[in-house]
Scaffold this motif. Structure first.
Motif, PDB file in Angstrom:
ATOM      1  N   GLY A 225      17.170  17.959   0.827  1.00  7.26           N
ATOM      2  CA  GLY A 225      16.266  17.396  -0.172  1.00  7.26           C
ATOM      3  C   GLY A 225      15.113  16.619   0.440  1.00  7.26           C
ATOM      4  N   GLY A 226      14.105  16.365  -0.387  1.00 12.74           N
ATOM      5  CA  GLY A 226      13.005  15.503   0.028  1.00 12.74           C
ATOM      6  C   GLY A 226      11.797  16.226   0.568  1.00 12.74           C
ATOM      7  N   ALA A 227      11.500  17.447   0.081  1.00 13.46           N
ATOM      8  CA  ALA A 227      10.284  18.160   0.471  1.00 13.46           C
ATOM      9  C   ALA A 227       9.254  18.019  -0.645  1.00 13.46           C
ATOM     10  N   GLY A 228       8.023  17.742  -0.279  1.00  7.21           N
ATOM     11  CA  GLY A 228       6.995  17.593  -1.299  1.00  7.21           C
ATOM     12  C   GLY A 228       5.625  17.442  -0.692  1.00  7.21           C
ATOM     13  N   ILE A 229       4.652  17.174  -1.540  1.00  7.96           N
ATOM     14  CA  ILE A 229       3.256  17.036  -1.128  1.00  7.96           C
ATOM     15  C   ILE A 229       2.770  15.635  -1.485  1.00  7.96           C
ATOM     16  N   ASP A 230       2.148  14.970  -0.498  1.00  8.92           N
ATOM     17  CA  ASP A 230       1.538  13.661  -0.715  1.00  8.92           C
ATOM     18  C   ASP A 230       0.028  13.809  -0.833  1.00  8.92           C
ATOM     19  N   THR A 231      -0.543  13.187  -1.850  1.00  7.48           N
ATOM     20  CA  THR A 231      -1.990  13.047  -1.953  1.00  7.48           C
ATOM     21  C   THR A 231      -2.334  11.605  -1.603  1.00  7.48           C
ATOM     22  N   ILE A 232      -3.102  11.416  -0.528  1.00 11.65           N
ATOM     23  CA  ILE A 232      -3.409  10.080  -0.024  1.00 11.65           C
ATOM     24  C   ILE A 232      -4.781   9.644  -0.527  1.00 11.65           C
ATOM     25  N   VAL A 233      -4.817   8.496  -1.204  1.00  9.93           N
ATOM     26  CA  VAL A 233      -6.070   7.923  -1.697  1.00  9.93           C
ATOM     27  C   VAL A 233      -6.245   6.561  -1.032  1.00  9.93           C
ATOM     28  N   ARG A 234      -7.321   6.391  -0.273  1.00  9.14           N
ATOM     29  CA  ARG A 234      -7.587   5.123   0.409  1.00  9.14           C
ATOM     30  C   ARG A 234      -8.413   4.231  -0.520  1.00  9.14           C
ATOM     31  N   VAL A 235      -7.865   3.056  -0.797  1.00  8.55           N
ATOM     32  CA  VAL A 235      -8.464   2.159  -1.790  1.00  8.55           C
ATOM     33  C   VAL A 235      -8.882   0.851  -1.125  1.00  8.55           C
ATOM     34  N   PRO A 236      -9.816   0.107  -1.743  1.00 13.56           N
ATOM     35  CA  PRO A 236     -10.290  -1.129  -1.124  1.00 13.56           C
ATOM     36  C   PRO A 236      -9.194  -2.183  -0.975  1.00 13.56           C
ATOM     37  N   GLU A 237      -8.311  -2.252  -1.947  1.00 10.25           N
ATOM     38  CA  GLU A 237      -7.234  -3.243  -1.902  1.00 10.25           C
ATOM     39  C   GLU A 237      -6.125  -2.825  -2.849  1.00 10.25           C
ATOM     40  N   LEU A 238      -4.954  -3.439  -2.640  1.00 14.87           N
ATOM     41  CA  LEU A 238      -3.795  -3.255  -3.520  1.00 14.87           C
ATOM     42  C   LEU A 238      -3.378  -4.597  -4.086  1.00 14.87           C
ATOM     43  N   PRO A 239      -3.116  -4.671  -5.389  1.00 11.91           N
ATOM     44  CA  PRO A 239      -3.296  -3.596  -6.374  1.00 11.91           C
ATOM     45  C   PRO A 239      -4.772  -3.269  -6.584  1.00 11.91           C
ATOM     46  N   VAL A 240      -5.025  -2.063  -7.069  1.00 16.02           N
ATOM     47  CA  VAL A 240      -6.402  -1.612  -7.272  1.00 16.02           C
ATOM     48  C   VAL A 240      -6.994  -2.338  -8.483  1.00 16.02           C
ATOM     49  N   PRO A 241      -8.120  -3.007  -8.316  1.00 14.41           N
ATOM     50  CA  PRO A 241      -8.745  -3.676  -9.469  1.00 14.41           C
ATOM     51  C   PRO A 241      -9.105  -2.660 -10.549  1.00 14.41           C
ATOM     52  N   PHE A 242      -8.975  -3.079 -11.791  1.00 14.04           N
ATOM     53  CA  PHE A 242      -9.310  -2.167 -12.883  1.00 14.04           C
ATOM     54  C   PHE A 242     -10.810  -1.912 -12.898  1.00 14.04           C
ATOM     55  N   ALA A 243     -11.164  -0.633 -12.977  1.00 14.71           N
ATOM     56  CA  ALA A 243     -12.567  -0.243 -13.100  1.00 14.71           C
ATOM     57  C   ALA A 243     -12.602   1.162 -13.660  1.00 14.71           C
ATOM     58  N   ASP A 244     -13.718   1.511 -14.287  1.00 15.11           N
ATOM     59  CA  ASP A 244     -13.859   2.855 -14.825  1.00 15.11           C
ATOM     60  C   ASP A 244     -13.830   3.897 -13.711  1.00 15.11           C
ATOM     61  N   SER A 245     -14.394   3.557 -12.548  1.00 16.29           N
ATOM     62  CA  SER A 245     -14.339   4.445 -11.384  1.00 16.29           C
ATOM     63  C   SER A 245     -14.413   3.603 -10.123  1.00 16.29           C
ATOM     64  N   VAL A 246     -13.771   4.099  -9.058  1.00 15.09           N
ATOM     65  CA  VAL A 246     -13.755   3.415  -7.766  1.00 15.09           C
ATOM     66  C   VAL A 246     -14.125   4.442  -6.702  1.00 15.09           C
ATOM     67  N   ALA A 247     -15.140   4.156  -5.906  1.00 18.01           N
ATOM     68  CA  ALA A 247     -15.529   5.050  -4.821  1.00 18.01           C
ATOM     69  C   ALA A 247     -14.525   4.907  -3.674  1.00 18.01           C
ATOM     70  N   VAL A 248     -13.994   6.030  -3.196  1.00 17.65           N
ATOM     71  CA  VAL A 248     -13.003   6.025  -2.122  1.00 17.65           C
ATOM     72  C   VAL A 248     -13.390   7.073  -1.075  1.00 17.65           C
ATOM     73  N   PRO A 249     -12.842   6.964   0.132  1.00 14.70           N
ATOM     74  CA  PRO A 249     -13.054   8.011   1.138  1.00 14.70           C
ATOM     75  C   PRO A 249     -12.435   9.324   0.675  1.00 14.70           C
ATOM     76  N   PRO A 250     -12.679  10.422   1.400  1.00 16.48           N
ATOM     77  CA  PRO A 250     -12.133  11.718   0.984  1.00 16.48           C
ATOM     78  C   PRO A 250     -10.622  11.666   0.722  1.00 16.48           C
ATOM     79  N   ILE A 251     -10.220  12.261  -0.373  1.00 10.95           N
ATOM     80  CA  ILE A 251      -8.807  12.313  -0.753  1.00 10.95           C
ATOM     81  C   ILE A 251      -8.174  13.524  -0.073  1.00 10.95           C
ATOM     82  N   GLU A 252      -7.032  13.284   0.611  1.00  7.94           N
ATOM     83  CA  GLU A 252      -6.407  14.332   1.414  1.00  7.94           C
ATOM     84  C   GLU A 252      -5.001  14.637   0.921  1.00  7.94           C
ATOM     85  N   GLU A 253      -4.573  15.885   1.122  1.00  5.83           N
ATOM     86  CA  GLU A 253      -3.206  16.309   0.817  1.00  5.83           C
ATOM     87  C   GLU A 253      -2.444  16.541   2.111  1.00  5.83           C
ATOM     88  N   TYR A 254      -1.160  16.129   2.117  1.00  7.84           N
ATOM     89  CA  TYR A 254      -0.314  16.316   3.282  1.00  7.84           C
ATOM     90  C   TYR A 254       1.061  16.808   2.841  1.00  7.84           C
TER      91      TYR A 254
END
Length: 295
Positions: A8-37
Protein backbone atom coordinates in the motif's frame (compact mmCIF):
# COMPACT_ATOMS: atom_id res chain seq x y z
CA UNK A 1 13.20 -13.33 -2.20
CA UNK A 2 12.73 -9.70 -1.17
CA UNK A 3 14.26 -8.04 1.87
CA UNK A 4 11.31 -5.66 2.24
CA UNK A 5 7.76 -6.06 0.91
CA UNK A 6 5.82 -2.79 1.14
CA UNK A 7 2.03 -3.05 1.03
CA UNK A 8 0.00 0.00 0.00
CA UNK A 9 0.83 3.68 -0.21
CA UNK A 10 1.31 4.42 -3.94
CA UNK A 11 0.04 7.74 -5.23
CA UNK A 12 0.75 11.10 -6.82
CA UNK A 13 1.76 14.27 -4.95
CA UNK A 14 1.06 17.72 -6.35
CA UNK A 15 3.48 20.16 -4.70
CA UNK A 16 2.41 23.80 -4.31
CA UNK A 17 5.00 26.21 -2.86
CA UNK A 18 3.28 28.90 -0.81
CA UNK A 19 4.55 32.06 0.91
CA UNK A 20 3.64 30.80 4.38
CA UNK A 21 1.61 28.24 6.32
CA UNK A 22 -1.23 28.49 6.95
CA UNK A 23 -1.95 30.15 3.62
CA UNK A 24 -3.58 33.56 4.11
CA UNK A 25 -7.04 33.79 2.63
CA UNK A 26 -7.06 35.48 -0.76
CA UNK A 27 -8.95 35.18 -4.01
CA UNK A 28 -5.69 34.14 -5.69
CA UNK A 29 -2.08 33.60 -4.61
CA UNK A 30 0.86 33.69 -7.03
CA UNK A 31 3.09 30.62 -6.52
CA UNK A 32 6.08 29.05 -8.30
CA UNK A 33 5.39 26.32 -10.88
CA UNK A 34 3.19 23.54 -9.51
CA UNK A 35 4.79 20.11 -9.93
CA UNK A 36 3.57 16.50 -9.81
CA UNK A 37 5.63 13.69 -8.29
CA UNK A 38 5.21 9.97 -7.76
CA UNK A 39 4.84 10.02 -4.00
CA UNK A 40 2.96 8.81 -0.91
CA UNK A 41 4.32 6.74 1.90
CA UNK A 42 4.57 3.26 0.39
CA UNK A 43 6.38 4.60 -2.66
CA UNK A 44 8.78 6.46 -0.39
CA UNK A 45 9.64 3.50 1.83
CA UNK A 46 10.03 1.09 -1.09
CA UNK A 47 12.13 3.50 -3.16
CA UNK A 48 14.25 4.38 -0.13
CA UNK A 49 14.95 0.73 0.65
CA UNK A 50 15.71 0.06 -3.01
CA UNK A 51 18.21 2.94 -3.15
CA UNK A 52 19.90 1.52 -0.05
CA UNK A 53 20.53 -1.74 -1.86
CA UNK A 54 17.78 -3.74 -0.18
CA UNK A 55 15.70 -5.99 -2.41
CA UNK A 56 12.36 -4.19 -2.21
CA UNK A 57 8.95 -4.75 -3.77
CA UNK A 58 5.83 -2.58 -3.60
CA UNK A 59 2.32 -3.98 -4.06
CA UNK A 60 -0.81 -1.86 -4.14
CA UNK A 61 -3.99 -0.75 -5.87
CA UNK A 62 -3.72 1.98 -8.49
CA UNK A 63 -6.17 3.33 -11.05
CA UNK A 64 -6.36 2.51 -14.72
CA UNK A 65 -5.61 6.16 -15.39
CA UNK A 66 -2.84 8.59 -16.27
CA UNK A 67 -1.55 8.79 -12.72
CA UNK A 68 -1.43 5.02 -12.35
CA UNK A 69 0.60 4.79 -15.54
CA UNK A 70 2.98 7.46 -14.22
CA UNK A 71 3.64 5.30 -11.15
CA UNK A 72 4.23 2.15 -13.20
CA UNK A 73 6.66 3.92 -15.53
CA UNK A 74 8.45 5.68 -12.68
CA UNK A 75 9.18 2.41 -10.91
CA UNK A 76 10.18 0.73 -14.15
CA UNK A 77 12.77 3.45 -14.71
CA UNK A 78 14.03 3.24 -11.12
CA UNK A 79 14.24 -0.56 -11.24
CA UNK A 80 11.85 -1.02 -8.29
CA UNK A 81 9.76 -4.21 -8.39
CA UNK A 82 6.11 -3.10 -8.41
CA UNK A 83 2.99 -5.26 -8.71
CA UNK A 84 -0.52 -3.88 -8.66
CA UNK A 85 -4.24 -4.43 -8.83
CA UNK A 86 -6.64 -1.99 -10.49
CA UNK A 87 -8.90 0.06 -8.25
CA UNK A 88 -12.14 1.42 -9.73
CA UNK A 89 -11.69 4.52 -7.54
CA UNK A 90 -8.54 5.52 -9.41
CA UNK A 91 -5.06 6.44 -8.23
CA UNK A 92 -4.71 8.24 -4.89
CA UNK A 93 -3.72 11.90 -4.91
CA UNK A 94 -2.45 14.49 -2.46
CA UNK A 95 -1.86 18.22 -2.70
CA UNK A 96 1.05 19.24 -0.48
CA UNK A 97 1.54 22.88 0.45
CA UNK A 98 5.20 23.70 1.20
CA UNK A 99 6.40 26.99 2.72
CA UNK A 100 9.77 28.71 2.45
CA UNK A 101 11.15 26.82 5.45
CA UNK A 102 10.37 23.44 3.90
CA UNK A 103 7.40 22.76 6.17
CA UNK A 104 4.40 21.11 4.57
CA UNK A 105 0.68 20.61 4.95
CA UNK A 106 -0.76 17.66 3.04
CA UNK A 107 -4.30 17.50 1.67
CA UNK A 108 -4.76 13.76 1.22
CA UNK A 109 -7.30 12.30 -1.19
CA UNK A 110 -8.36 9.06 0.52
CA UNK A 111 -10.32 7.64 -2.40
CA UNK A 112 -10.10 3.92 -1.51
CA UNK A 113 -13.11 1.73 -2.19
CA UNK A 114 -15.01 0.95 1.06
CA UNK A 115 -14.30 -2.58 2.35
CA UNK A 116 -11.78 -3.14 -0.44
CA UNK A 117 -9.61 -6.27 0.02
CA UNK A 118 -6.38 -7.25 -1.65
CA UNK A 119 -6.89 -10.73 -3.18
CA UNK A 120 -4.98 -13.45 -1.32
CA UNK A 121 -3.80 -15.20 -4.54
CA UNK A 122 -2.20 -11.88 -5.49
CA UNK A 123 -0.39 -11.00 -2.25
CA UNK A 124 0.32 -14.41 -0.71
CA UNK A 125 3.28 -15.38 -2.99
CA UNK A 126 4.94 -12.05 -2.18
CA UNK A 127 4.55 -12.62 1.56
CA UNK A 128 6.04 -16.09 1.25
CA UNK A 129 9.15 -14.62 -0.37
CA UNK A 130 9.77 -11.68 1.96
CA UNK A 131 12.18 -11.19 4.87
CA UNK A 132 10.26 -8.23 6.25
CA UNK A 133 6.83 -6.67 5.56
CA UNK A 134 6.00 -2.99 5.88
CA UNK A 135 2.30 -2.10 5.94
CA UNK A 136 1.05 1.34 4.96
CA UNK A 137 -2.06 2.31 6.92
CA UNK A 138 -4.50 1.79 4.04
CA UNK A 139 -7.49 -0.19 5.24
CA UNK A 140 -6.92 -3.30 3.14
CA UNK A 141 -3.36 -3.70 4.47
CA UNK A 142 -4.63 -4.48 7.98
CA UNK A 143 -6.27 -7.63 6.64
CA UNK A 144 -2.87 -9.08 5.72
CA UNK A 145 -1.78 -9.15 9.38
CA UNK A 146 -3.12 -12.67 10.14
CA UNK A 147 -1.23 -14.13 7.17
CA UNK A 148 1.92 -12.21 8.12
CA UNK A 149 1.74 -13.66 11.64
CA UNK A 150 1.10 -17.21 10.41
CA UNK A 151 4.21 -16.97 8.28
CA UNK A 152 6.23 -15.64 11.22
CA UNK A 153 7.35 -12.53 9.36
CA UNK A 154 8.52 -9.36 11.11
CA UNK A 155 6.26 -6.45 10.18
CA UNK A 156 6.46 -2.68 10.55
CA UNK A 157 4.09 0.22 10.00
CA UNK A 158 4.04 4.02 10.07
CA UNK A 159 1.09 5.55 11.90
CA UNK A 160 2.04 9.06 10.74
CA UNK A 161 0.34 11.72 12.90
CA UNK A 162 -1.74 9.34 15.05
CA UNK A 163 -3.15 11.00 18.14
CA UNK A 164 -2.78 7.82 20.21
CA UNK A 165 -6.55 7.31 20.34
CA UNK A 166 -8.11 7.05 16.86
CA UNK A 167 -9.34 3.44 16.64
CA UNK A 168 -8.59 3.23 12.90
CA UNK A 169 -4.85 2.90 13.68
CA UNK A 170 -5.04 0.35 16.50
CA UNK A 171 -4.73 -2.82 14.42
CA UNK A 172 -1.50 -1.41 13.01
CA UNK A 173 -0.25 0.06 16.30
CA UNK A 174 -0.75 -3.15 18.29
CA UNK A 175 -0.20 -5.71 15.53
CA UNK A 176 3.27 -4.79 14.25
CA UNK A 177 6.78 -5.53 15.51
CA UNK A 178 8.20 -2.09 14.63
CA UNK A 179 5.93 0.95 14.89
CA UNK A 180 6.80 4.42 13.62
CA UNK A 181 4.75 7.55 14.21
CA UNK A 182 5.08 11.31 14.24
CA UNK A 183 5.04 13.20 17.53
CA UNK A 184 3.18 16.07 15.84
CA UNK A 185 -0.15 15.48 17.62
CA UNK A 186 1.10 13.92 20.84
CA UNK A 187 2.42 16.91 22.78
CA UNK A 188 3.49 15.76 26.24
CA UNK A 189 2.04 12.28 25.65
CA UNK A 190 4.92 10.90 23.55
CA UNK A 191 6.30 8.63 26.29
CA UNK A 192 2.83 7.44 27.27
CA UNK A 193 1.86 6.57 23.70
CA UNK A 194 5.12 4.72 23.01
CA UNK A 195 4.65 2.78 26.24
CA UNK A 196 1.05 1.96 25.33
CA UNK A 197 2.10 0.65 21.89
CA UNK A 198 4.74 -1.65 23.39
CA UNK A 199 2.76 -2.84 26.41
CA UNK A 200 -0.54 -3.49 24.62
CA UNK A 201 0.85 -4.77 21.34
CA UNK A 202 3.55 -6.84 19.69
CA UNK A 203 6.06 -4.07 19.10
CA UNK A 204 9.69 -4.80 19.89
CA UNK A 205 10.46 -1.14 19.27
CA UNK A 206 8.31 1.97 18.79
CA UNK A 207 9.71 5.21 17.39
CA UNK A 208 8.24 8.73 17.49
CA UNK A 209 9.93 11.24 15.17
CA UNK A 210 9.75 14.93 15.97
CA UNK A 211 11.32 16.83 13.08
CA UNK A 212 14.15 19.19 14.02
CA UNK A 213 13.82 18.09 17.66
CA UNK A 214 14.88 14.54 16.84
CA UNK A 215 12.62 11.97 18.44
CA UNK A 216 12.14 9.18 20.97
CA UNK A 217 12.12 5.39 20.89
CA UNK A 218 11.22 2.58 23.24
CA UNK A 219 12.53 -0.98 23.14
CA UNK A 220 10.48 -3.73 24.76
CA UNK A 221 11.80 -4.16 28.28
CA UNK A 222 13.58 -0.80 28.21
CA UNK A 223 12.87 2.86 28.91
CA UNK A 224 12.10 5.68 26.50
CA UNK A 225 15.27 7.07 24.90
CA UNK A 226 15.77 10.33 22.99
CA UNK A 227 17.72 10.81 19.80
CA UNK A 228 18.95 13.99 18.19
CA UNK A 229 18.05 15.32 14.78
CA UNK A 230 20.71 15.57 12.10
CA UNK A 231 21.59 19.13 11.15
CA UNK A 232 21.65 20.50 7.63
CA UNK A 233 19.73 22.54 5.06
CA UNK A 234 16.01 21.87 4.66
CA UNK A 235 14.47 22.62 1.27
CA UNK A 236 11.37 20.42 1.42
CA UNK A 237 10.28 18.01 4.17
CA UNK A 238 8.09 15.92 1.85
CA UNK A 239 9.19 12.28 2.11
CA UNK A 240 11.42 12.78 5.16
CA UNK A 241 9.40 10.39 7.32
CA UNK A 242 9.43 7.68 4.66
CA UNK A 243 13.20 8.12 4.27
CA UNK A 244 13.55 7.76 8.05
CA UNK A 245 11.67 4.45 7.91
CA UNK A 246 13.83 3.11 5.07
CA UNK A 247 17.02 4.13 6.88
CA UNK A 248 15.85 2.49 10.09
CA UNK A 249 14.87 -0.71 8.26
CA UNK A 250 18.27 -0.78 6.55
CA UNK A 251 19.88 -0.71 9.97
CA UNK A 252 17.51 -3.32 11.35
CA UNK A 253 18.00 -5.72 8.45
CA UNK A 254 21.78 -5.38 8.68
CA UNK A 255 21.79 -6.26 12.37
CA UNK A 256 22.13 -2.83 14.00
CA UNK A 257 20.63 -2.05 17.43
CA UNK A 258 17.78 0.49 17.68
CA UNK A 259 20.15 3.20 18.95
CA UNK A 260 21.99 3.02 15.62
CA UNK A 261 18.87 2.41 13.52
CA UNK A 262 17.34 5.72 14.63
CA UNK A 263 20.54 7.52 13.59
CA UNK A 264 20.42 5.83 10.20
CA UNK A 265 16.82 6.98 9.94
CA UNK A 266 17.64 10.55 10.94
CA UNK A 267 20.48 10.77 8.41
CA UNK A 268 18.24 9.42 5.62
CA UNK A 269 15.44 11.80 6.62
CA UNK A 270 17.70 14.86 6.51
CA UNK A 271 19.03 13.79 3.13
CA UNK A 272 15.46 13.69 1.78
CA UNK A 273 14.88 17.24 3.04
CA UNK A 274 17.73 18.57 0.91
CA UNK A 275 15.85 18.36 -2.40
CA UNK A 276 12.56 19.80 -3.63
CA UNK A 277 9.71 17.41 -4.34
CA UNK A 278 8.79 13.98 -3.04
CA UNK A 279 11.35 11.14 -3.05
CA UNK A 280 13.58 12.99 -5.51
CA UNK A 281 16.81 12.49 -3.59
CA UNK A 282 17.35 9.01 -2.13
CA UNK A 283 20.39 8.24 -0.02
CA UNK A 284 22.55 5.25 -0.93
CA UNK A 285 24.03 2.72 1.47
CA UNK A 286 27.55 4.09 0.97
CA UNK A 287 26.37 7.63 1.71
CA UNK A 288 24.36 6.53 4.74
CA UNK A 289 27.12 4.43 6.30
CA UNK A 290 29.70 7.09 5.49
CA UNK A 291 27.73 9.89 7.16
CA UNK A 292 27.01 7.65 10.13
CA UNK A 293 30.74 7.03 10.58
CA UNK A 294 31.53 10.76 10.28
CA UNK A 295 29.35 11.72 13.23
Amino acid sequence: MHDVLVVGGAGIDTIVRVPELPVPFADSVAVPPIEEYVGHTGNGVALGCHALGLRARLIDFIGDDRHGRLIVEHHRQRGLAFSWQISPAGTRRAVNLVDGKGRRSSLYDARDVPDQRMPEPFYRPFLENARHVHLSIVDYARHLLPDVRRLGLPVSTDLHDWDGENPYHRDFAYGCDIVFLSAARLGERVDAVLTDIVERGRAQVAVATDGERGGSYLRRGGTVQRFAAERGPVVDSNGAGDAFVSGFLFGRLTGRPPSECVRYGAIAGLHACGAAGTHQSLITADELVGRFADR
